[in-house]
Design a protein around this motif. Sequence first.
Motif, mmCIF file in Angstrom:
data_model
loop_
_atom_site.group_PDB
_atom_site.id
_atom_site.type_symbol
_atom_site.label_atom_id
_atom_site.label_comp_id
_atom_site.label_asym_id
_atom_site.label_seq_id
_atom_site.Cartn_x
_atom_site.Cartn_y
_atom_site.Cartn_z
ATOM 1 N N GLU A 242 0.840 -1.201 0.000
ATOM 2 C CA GLU A 242 0.000 0.000 0.000
ATOM 3 C C GLU A 242 0.872 1.246 0.000
ATOM 4 N N ARG A 243 0.414 2.257 -0.729
ATOM 5 C CA ARG A 243 1.099 3.549 -0.718
ATOM 6 C C ARG A 243 0.066 4.653 -0.879
ATOM 7 N N LYS A 244 0.449 5.840 -0.505
ATOM 8 C CA LYS A 244 -0.436 7.007 -0.566
ATOM 9 C C LYS A 244 0.015 7.879 -1.720
ATOM 10 N N ALA B 193 -4.899 5.087 1.039
ATOM 11 C CA ALA B 193 -3.734 4.280 0.671
ATOM 12 C C ALA B 193 -4.220 3.128 -0.204
#
Length: 90
Positions: A35-37, A43
């Motif tokens: 997961e990333r923003k 996210a």
Amino acid sequence: MSWMHWTGPTAGFFISIALILTGMTVWQYFSPSVERKGFLPIATTRGDRLFIGLLTSAFIHLAYIGVTEFHVLVATAVSVVWMVILMRWG
């Protein structure tokens, strides 16, 4: 399937979705995502961004067909650009 009028762009659209899903499955197998923003307010993983991109691409096509008289491939080009932006920075 005689109830549905299959055109070249329609078949191409569904074939490209099948190829995208196959490619993402192989990519996920060899390189699991994290997961990333990005610019989205949540996210997300690659699969999340793909789902969001496919859903919004469908809305782009529906709006384009409802509002304009241009060829549907223009909406497809807009959707491809949107998917690239979303998958990279979303």
